[in-house]
Design a protein around this motif. Structure first.
Motif: not given
Length: 730
Positions: A606-610
């Protein structure tokens, strides 16, 4: 009624290819078995003979014996597969032969039915022949009746003549009547002549009978005319004849009536004969039609007889063929029994092999123990980092905040940068940071100490020991196998630490594995479990590399280590642990406490973004990367999309980079130091001074002292070469 073509076509079309197909199939099956067995025996004998001739030592003979046993197991399995396939084929052939036999029996039944039809047709022909004979007899009767018909016509003409005579006689009788009136007085005298008249009446009756015969009656009438003529000659005769003529008149009237009736009868008979003549014509036409039908029936009978003869031949051939096929089926059944016995033996051998497979994989089958049961939910990333930093300080470990963030961010982007490398001198905490991070998130840490002798993927994954007949897995393969088999491990983060990974050349033992780590972001990626010739199901042999496995490596930078290739650098983030500014004691020892809960993978991701290519932050990143790539191309080390994508994702996922320009520039500086500048090692500074100065100006725009200082230190390398030592944080 079916034509001969309709009767024969289905049988000839179906039966002959049927028998031919059965024979070809059986010959093909029989031809498959012997070459396979002889080929396997020859191959085994060749391998055994060649190996025995080349061995010189006992150890080599033992190794070869083990290899031959494995080869024998492989051949047994292959033979078993072949025999099972052959059994299936033979079973199918037996089924087809049974179907062929039932079809042959059906054809034989049809032949019997057709034989019955033939008998029926023959009976019908006999009936037609009887009808024809009857018709012929009737025609003969008609032909025989034709003369009678002609006689009747003659009689009719004679009757017409007699009628004219009768009319003449009637005229004469009218004259006689007048005379009779005169002679009534003489009536009494004529009574004596009554007997004569009676005699004449009998004679008239005889004359009537003679009239039926034609000319005889005519002579009698002439005689009577003569007698009448004599009566006219004499009165006495007339007197005597008066009564005679009276009686003759009456009898003649009766005769006329009778002759009229006879005429009507004869006319009716003529009409009947005409009808019979028409019937005769009709019967002649019917006879001609029946003769034509008889010829057709005889032709059909001959065709049926020929077809029956052909079917009898086919039937005999089929009976002989069925007998041969029955013998062949019995032989095949015996072969099947032998094959089933062989299959049972091979299944027993497979069972033994499976038992050996269970023994061989016994180490992999051991479950992972001491897994933390409780999940940690709903934690904020900033709170997580603050808590982790505080836990490090409590344990007496002093890691710079930027190192912690860089390490955490590198773990988040492992789908594109599949490895985090912690480099530096020994004793700087390179191994402790991933251990404490794993402890804090409640994740198992798989420790793999790299040995200088590592030179193949087997050193990383494990290998099959042919002597012990056991698979010797590394801890990594044990965890990968259990992650696939044990549902309790699903959704957990597993950290893998390659300690001192550059003691051996990374490309030798880790290059293929690193490529697989990179491909797992787009599709499921598997490792193949090397267990020699052991037969394993696909689920056991193919081991998935889950995205939940995070890989870290540590490197000591001294004369005993190997440098990293560009392939590894492109797929890794390299964090440098430099010499500390101040040496400190660790302080009191903190007792290790096991985490009470673990951070699940779904919370971590959930802490990862594209990266959004249209966002201002990504546009800024791309500007720096494009300018750096132009300089790198001049220096002979350009890069492509992967490096840019990795840099962009790292910066976007760096904590606080989106809100703070300075933090964002720090993240970009980290990637320059982790991915780009290590590629320049070894270039001649004097030959690339212009490009290096251009790179320095670009670095200064990032306004990051640590990167600027590391770049200047690299330019002061020995032997006039650019020697990148990494960024040092204070």
């Amino acid at each position: 009624m079916d034509s001969p073509r309709q009767l024969s076509s289905p049988t000839l079309t179906n039966v002959i290819p049927l028998a031919a197909g059965i024979i070809v199939a059986l010959v093909g099956i029989a031809a498959k078995i012997q070459p396979l067995q002889s080929g396997i025996m020859g191959f085994t004998a060749g391998v055994s003979g060649a190996a025995t001739a080349s061995l010189a030592t006992k150890k080599e003979r033992e190794i070869l014996l083990l290899a031959e046993q494995e080869l024998s197991k492989t051949k047994i399995n292959n033979t078993l597969s072949e025999l099972q396939e052959q059994k299936k084929i033979i079973d199918k052939d037996i089924t087809r032969l049974e179907e062929r036999r039932s079809q042959s029996e059906k054809i034989a039944g049809e032949l019997e039915i057709r034989q019955a039809k033939r008998d029926s047709i023959e009976a019908e022909i006999k009936n037609l022949q009887a009808v024809q004979q009857n018709l012929e007899s009737r025609v003969a009767e008609i032909n025989k009746a034709n003369p009678t018909l002609e006689n009747l016509e003659i009689r009719q003409k004679e009757i017409s003549r007699l009628q004219s005579i009768i009319k003449q006689l009637e005229g004469e009788l009218f004259a006689y009547k007048s005379k009779i009136a005169e002679m009534e007085q003489k009536k009494a005298g004529l009574e004596e002549k009554e007997a004569l008249y009676l005699k004449r009446e009998i004679e008239i009756k005889e004359i009537s009978e003679q009239i039926q015969q034609g000319q005889v009656k005519l002579k009698d009438l002439n005689r009577q005319a003569v007698e009448l003529e004599l009566l006219r000659n004499t009165y006495d005769a007339l007197e005597r004849e008066k009564q005679t003529y009276e009686s003759q008149k009456e009898h003649l009237y009766a005769e006329v009536i009778r002759l009229g009736a006879e005429k009507d009868r004869i006319l009716a008979e003529i009409k009947e004969l005409e009808g019979r003549a028409q019937e005769s014509d009709r019967l002649r036409a019917e006879i001609a039609d029946l003769k034509a039908k008889r010829r057709i029936a005889e032709d059909l009978l001959r065709d049926i007889q020929r077809e029956i003869e052909q079917h009898e031949i086919i039937k005999d051939n089929l009976i002989n063929d069925i007998a041969r096929k029955d013998a062949e089926i019995n032989r095949k059944k015996n072969n099947v029994s032998e094959l089933e016995q062989r299959i049972r033996e091979l299944k027993q051998e497979i069972s033994d092999l499976e038992d050996s497979a269970r023994v061989a994989l016994q180490t992999l089958e051991e479950p992972i123990k001491d897994l933390i049961p409780v999940q940690r939910q709903g934690i904020n990333e900033d709170d997580f980092l603050n808590q982790f930093s505080n836990s490090l300080k409590v344990k007496g470990l002093d890691f710079h905040e930027r190192i912690v963030k860089a390490f955490h961010t590198s773990l988040k982007v492992q789908d594109i940068s599949a490895l985090v490398i912690l480099a530096g001198i020994s004793g700087t905490g390179k191994s402790e940071l991933p251990q404490k991070y794993a402890d804090f998130i409640g994740a198992p840490l798989v420790m793999l100490p790299v040995q200088p002798r590592w030179d193949s993927p087997q050193d990383l994954q494990g290998f099959y020991n042919y002597i012990e007949k056991k698979y010797k897995p590394t801890q990594l393969m044990h965890y990968l196998y259990q992650y696939q088999q044990d549902r309790k491990m699903h959704g957990r983060i597993i950290m893998v630490l390659l300690d001192e990974m550059n003691l051996a050349r990374v490309e030798y033992y880790f290059s293929d594995f690193l490529s697989k780590l990179e491909t797992r972001r787009s599709k499921p990626t598997y490792l193949s479990l090397d267990v020699g010739s052991l037969k394993l199901p696909e689920k056991q042999r193919d081991i998935l590399i889950p995205e939940e496995f995070l890989f870290i490596g540590t490197m000591n930078e001294d004369e005993t280590t190997q440098s990293l290739s560009d392939k590894v650098l492109d797929r890794a983030n390299v964090l440098t642990f430099g010499r500390p500014n101040e040496l400190k004691l660790r302080g009191r020892k903190i007792k290790y406490e096991k985490a009470e809960n673990y951070l699940p993978w779904n919370e971590f991701v959930k802490w990862t973004k594209e990266p959004d290519p249209d966002s201002p932050m990504v546009i800024e990143i791309k500007d720096f990367v494009d300018r750096a790539n132009a300089i790198m191309e001049k220096l002979g080390h350009p890069f492509a999309h992967r490096v840019y994508q990795a840099i962009a994702k790292y910066v976007v996922n760096y904590p606080g980079a989106e809100q703070d320009l300075q933090i964002r520039r720090q993240a970009i500086a980290d990637q320059f130091g982790q991915k780009l500048l290590p590629k320049l090692r070894g270039i001649r500074i004097d030959e690339a001074s212009t490009e290096l100065d251009e790179m320095k100006r670009l670095i200064q725009e990032l306004d990051d002292p640590a990167l600027t200082e590391a770049f200047d230190r690299a330019k002061q390398g020995r032997y006039g070469q650019f020697q990148w030592k990494g960024m040092l944080y204070s």
